[in-house]
Write a protein that holds these residues in place. Structure first.
Motif, mmCIF file in Angstrom:
data_model
loop_
_atom_site.group_PDB
_atom_site.id
_atom_site.type_symbol
_atom_site.label_atom_id
_atom_site.label_comp_id
_atom_site.label_asym_id
_atom_site.label_seq_id
_atom_site.Cartn_x
_atom_site.Cartn_y
_atom_site.Cartn_z
ATOM 1 N N SER A 205 0.835 -1.193 0.000
ATOM 2 C CA SER A 205 0.000 0.000 0.000
ATOM 3 C C SER A 205 0.871 1.243 0.000
ATOM 4 N N GLY A 206 0.558 2.197 -0.845
ATOM 5 C CA GLY A 206 1.335 3.429 -0.905
ATOM 6 C C GLY A 206 1.333 4.182 0.403
ATOM 7 N N SER A 207 0.245 4.067 1.175
ATOM 8 C CA SER A 207 0.141 4.802 2.437
ATOM 9 C C SER A 207 1.066 4.252 3.517
ATOM 10 N N SER A 208 1.618 3.058 3.322
ATOM 11 C CA SER A 208 2.514 2.471 4.324
ATOM 12 C C SER A 208 3.980 2.791 4.044
ATOM 13 N N TYR A 209 4.244 3.589 3.014
ATOM 14 C CA TYR A 209 5.611 3.946 2.653
ATOM 15 C C TYR A 209 5.860 5.437 2.813
ATOM 16 N N GLY A 210 7.049 5.754 3.292
ATOM 17 C CA GLY A 210 7.525 7.116 3.268
ATOM 18 C C GLY A 210 8.383 7.319 2.041
ATOM 19 N N PHE A 211 8.249 8.462 1.369
ATOM 20 C CA PHE A 211 8.980 8.687 0.127
ATOM 21 C C PHE A 211 10.003 9.792 0.298
ATOM 22 N N GLU A 212 11.128 9.569 -0.315
ATOM 23 C CA GLU A 212 12.089 10.640 -0.549
ATOM 24 C C GLU A 212 12.593 10.434 -1.969
ATOM 25 N N LEU A 213 12.004 11.184 -2.884
ATOM 26 C CA LEU A 213 12.238 10.971 -4.301
ATOM 27 C C LEU A 213 12.866 12.212 -4.918
ATOM 28 N N ASP A 236 11.462 17.514 -9.717
ATOM 29 C CA ASP A 236 12.746 17.622 -8.999
ATOM 30 C C ASP A 236 12.755 16.823 -7.697
ATOM 31 N N THR A 237 11.918 17.175 -6.707
ATOM 32 C CA THR A 237 11.944 16.455 -5.431
ATOM 33 C C THR A 237 10.523 16.248 -4.900
ATOM 34 N N LEU A 238 10.347 15.167 -4.132
ATOM 35 C CA LEU A 238 9.068 14.881 -3.485
ATOM 36 C C LEU A 238 9.326 14.127 -2.198
ATOM 37 N N GLN A 239 8.842 14.656 -1.084
ATOM 38 C CA GLN A 239 8.956 14.008 0.222
ATOM 39 C C GLN A 239 7.561 13.864 0.800
ATOM 40 N N GLN A 240 7.268 12.686 1.353
ATOM 41 C CA GLN A 240 5.922 12.434 1.846
ATOM 42 C C GLN A 240 5.948 11.332 2.899
ATOM 43 N N ASN A 241 5.127 11.489 3.948
ATOM 44 C CA ASN A 241 4.874 10.427 4.923
ATOM 45 C C ASN A 241 6.168 9.908 5.560
ATOM 46 N N ALA A 242 6.959 10.787 6.086
ATOM 47 C CA ALA A 242 8.289 10.435 6.616
ATOM 48 C C ALA A 242 8.239 9.444 7.766
ATOM 49 N N ASP A 243 7.115 9.378 8.505
ATOM 50 C CA ASP A 243 7.017 8.495 9.668
ATOM 51 C C ASP A 243 6.499 7.102 9.331
ATOM 52 N N ALA A 244 6.302 6.805 8.073
ATOM 53 C CA ALA A 244 5.782 5.496 7.670
ATOM 54 C C ALA A 244 6.781 4.390 8.002
ATOM 55 N N PRO A 245 6.297 3.167 8.232
ATOM 56 C CA PRO A 245 7.197 2.062 8.623
ATOM 57 C C PRO A 245 8.132 1.601 7.506
ATOM 58 N N ASN A 246 7.746 1.797 6.246
ATOM 59 C CA ASN A 246 8.570 1.378 5.115
ATOM 60 C C ASN A 246 9.109 2.597 4.376
ATOM 61 N N LYS A 247 10.252 2.430 3.718
ATOM 62 C CA LYS A 247 10.920 3.577 3.090
ATOM 63 C C LYS A 247 11.205 3.310 1.617
ATOM 64 N N LEU A 248 10.936 4.319 0.819
ATOM 65 C CA LEU A 248 11.240 4.268 -0.607
ATOM 66 C C LEU A 248 12.035 5.515 -0.950
ATOM 67 N N ASN A 249 13.354 5.313 -1.157
ATOM 68 C CA ASN A 249 14.259 6.427 -1.431
ATOM 69 C C ASN A 249 14.863 6.240 -2.825
#
Length: 263
Positions: A205-213, A236-249
């Motif tokens: 689920s996208g809501s379970s991931y924090g993004f730093e793109l 250029d950059t997108l940051q979202q949901n930093a406190d999520a249990p999973n990370k997508l960087n």
């Protein structure tokens, strides 16, 4: 019992050109069977493609093929060593630049490792000027690096990203290339590309991931196939949901980033 079968001529192909003129193209191969119980794989390659493929076997089997313009027949191109539960594969010979590339031929080498369908502790793969492909492999951690090549991962499950199954995955393309993720399952996914795009799908689920793109000069799009309201666009950059249990960087300096979450 380790078996090493070196330099078998596996194919000699004649390509007919219009009125029958032909150029002989030879492909050579060798294989190695590791003992059972390997839990860590380290591949240190260069100027070659590396493929890790899940298979219904009880030990790791390595095969490498190369063309007649890459090295002479019967050339030993790799060392295979086992220390404890770690298999290390090291390239020992560069392509022979003095060999003439025949018509219809390419100077190429591919190393393929068939891996049992079990979760390994660690996979580390590096190469140059070619690709890394992982399909259906599982590992707690995986690290993939290529210089001037591409990385493709499919059916990966784990802690860290990489077309493998792993809890933590790190993929790096140091120069030019593309990164394609297909049905990746990972708690943490870190990927960097210098000149190229990052595309693919992540299971979950996208809501379970924090993004730093980051997409230097490019576009960013993140979506969820099961949630039409979950769509993020950026430049250029997108940051979202930093406190999520999973990370997508994911980061590229010159390209786009496009990821879709799937169930």
């Amino acid at each position: 019992m380790k078996k090493f079968l070196l330099a078998l001529l596996t194919a000699v192909t004649a390509a007919a050109l219009f009125c029958g003129a032909a150029a002989s193209v030879a492909t050579y191969s060798a294989s190695y069977d590791a003992p059972a119980g390997i839990n860590t794989i380290v591949v240190q390659d260069n100027s070659a493609a590396v493929v890790l493929q899940a298979a219904d076997i009880d030990h790791i089997r390595a095969d490498y093929t190369y063309t007649s313009s890459y090295a002479f027949e019967s050339s030993k191109l790799y060392d295979f060593t086992v220390a404890g539960s770690t298999l290390t594969v090291t390239k020992t010979r560069e392509p022979n630049a003095s060999l003439v590339i025949q018509s219809q031929d390419t100077r190429s080498c591919t190393l393929t490792l068939q891996v049992p369908r079990q979760t390994l502790a660690n996979i580390t793969v590096s190469t140059t000027n070619d690709s890394i492909t992982l399909n259906g492999v599982s590992a707690q951690t995986a690290s993939l690096t290529t210089d001037n090549g591409r990385i493709e991962e499919s059916n990966f499950n784990g802690s860290t990203m990489s077309g493998v199954t792993s809890q933590n995955v790190a993929a790096t393309i140091q120069n030019s290339g593309t990164l394609k993720l297909e049905n990746i399952s990972a708690n943490v996914c870190n990927a960097k590309v210098q000149n190229g795009s990052i595309t693919g799908s992540v299971i979950g689920s996208g809501s379970s991931y924090g993004f730093e793109l980051a997409a230097g000069g490019g576009k960013i799009r993140v979506s969820d196939a099961s949630d039409k309201n979950f769509v993020f666009f950026g430049k250029d950059t997108l940051q979202q949901n930093a406190d999520a249990p999973n990370k997508l960087n994911l980061a590229t300096k010159n390209g786009d980033v496009e990821v879709e979450f799937v169930r």
